[in-house]
Design a protein around this motif. Structure first.
Motif, PDB file in Angstrom:
ATOM      1  N   GLU A  22       0.849  -1.188   0.000  1.00  0.00           N
ATOM      2  CA  GLU A  22       0.000   0.000   0.000  1.00  0.00           C
ATOM      3  C   GLU A  22       0.882   1.234   0.000  1.00  0.00           C
ATOM      4  O   GLU A  22       1.946   1.239   0.611  1.00  0.00           O
ATOM      5  N   PRO A  23       0.455   2.283  -0.687  1.00  0.00           N
ATOM      6  CA  PRO A  23       1.277   3.493  -0.704  1.00  0.00           C
ATOM      7  C   PRO A  23       1.380   4.105   0.695  1.00  0.00           C
ATOM      8  O   PRO A  23       0.430   4.073   1.467  1.00  0.00           O
ATOM      9  N   LEU A  24       2.537   4.628   1.003  1.00  0.00           N
ATOM     10  CA  LEU A  24       2.769   5.257   2.294  1.00  0.00           C
ATOM     11  C   LEU A  24       2.204   6.671   2.303  1.00  0.00           C
ATOM     12  O   LEU A  24       2.251   7.385   1.300  1.00  0.00           O
ATOM     13  N   ALA A  25       1.687   7.053   3.431  1.00  0.00           N
ATOM     14  CA  ALA A  25       1.224   8.429   3.576  1.00  0.00           C
ATOM     15  C   ALA A  25       2.441   9.338   3.638  1.00  0.00           C
ATOM     16  O   ALA A  25       3.505   8.951   4.107  1.00  0.00           O
ATOM     17  N   SER A  26       2.310  10.552   3.168  1.00  0.00           N
ATOM     18  CA  SER A  26       3.452  11.467   3.194  1.00  0.00           C
ATOM     19  C   SER A  26       3.808  11.789   4.646  1.00  0.00           C
ATOM     20  O   SER A  26       2.929  11.942   5.493  1.00  0.00           O
ATOM     21  N   PRO A  27       5.086  11.855   4.954  1.00  0.00           N
ATOM     22  CA  PRO A  27       5.494  12.137   6.331  1.00  0.00           C
ATOM     23  C   PRO A  27       5.090  13.553   6.740  1.00  0.00           C
ATOM     24  O   PRO A  27       4.991  14.447   5.903  1.00  0.00           O
ATOM     25  N   PRO A  28       4.835  13.761   8.020  1.00  0.00           N
ATOM     26  CA  PRO A  28       4.453  15.102   8.466  1.00  0.00           C
ATOM     27  C   PRO A  28       5.608  16.082   8.285  1.00  0.00           C
ATOM     28  O   PRO A  28       6.768  15.705   8.343  1.00  0.00           O
ATOM     29  N   ALA A  29       5.244  17.308   8.041  1.00  0.00           N
ATOM     30  CA  ALA A  29       6.261  18.343   7.847  1.00  0.00           C
ATOM     31  C   ALA A  29       7.023  18.565   9.149  1.00  0.00           C
ATOM     32  O   ALA A  29       6.458  18.517  10.235  1.00  0.00           O
ATOM     33  N   GLY A  30       8.323  18.820   9.044  1.00  0.00           N
ATOM     34  CA  GLY A  30       9.155  19.044  10.219  1.00  0.00           C
ATOM     35  C   GLY A  30       8.964  20.447  10.771  1.00  0.00           C
ATOM     36  O   GLY A  30       8.370  21.329  10.149  1.00  0.00           O
TER      37      GLY A  30
END
Length: 115
Positions: free
Chosen positions: A24-32
């Protein structure tokens, strides 16, 4: 090929074919979190750095030549007959000149190729 090798190969192919799943595609990581200096803080740091640099002698102004030869030598001994000798020297020439010399000799012993 031996019978046991054929059986192991066939068993690994059967089990790997049964366990293939789609990813499954990964969700984009949260912004730092970004930390920034204010303009006032940046100016204070730059001012402090400029005061600190004034107190020191520039590297180019140091009187380094002392009329002596400076350098280093070294050696290495390893397995299989490996030996190495190396060195470097800086020789002053007159009041404002230098000559640099270096050498290296490596014997790889019984091997006819490098490691």
């Amino acid at each position: 090929m031996s019978l046991s090798l054929i059986i192991i190969t066939a068993a690994s192919l059967v089990t790997s074919a049964n366990t293939v799943s789609t990813a499954e595609p990964l969700a984009s990581p949260p912004a730092g979190i970004v930390h920034r200096l204010t303009a006032k803080d940046a100016e204070a740091i730059q001012e402090a750095a400029s005061r600190r640099a004034i107190d020191r002698v520039a590297i180019d102004d140091l009187h380094v030549p002392d009329g002596q030869i400076h350098g280093e030598i070294g050696f290495g001994v390893g397995t299989g007959g490996y030996t190495s000798v190396f060195g470097a020297a800086i020789v002053p020439l007159g009041d404002n000149g230098i000559a640099a010399f270096s050498f290296e000799r490596t014997n790889f012993g019984r091997r006819h190729y490098r490691y």
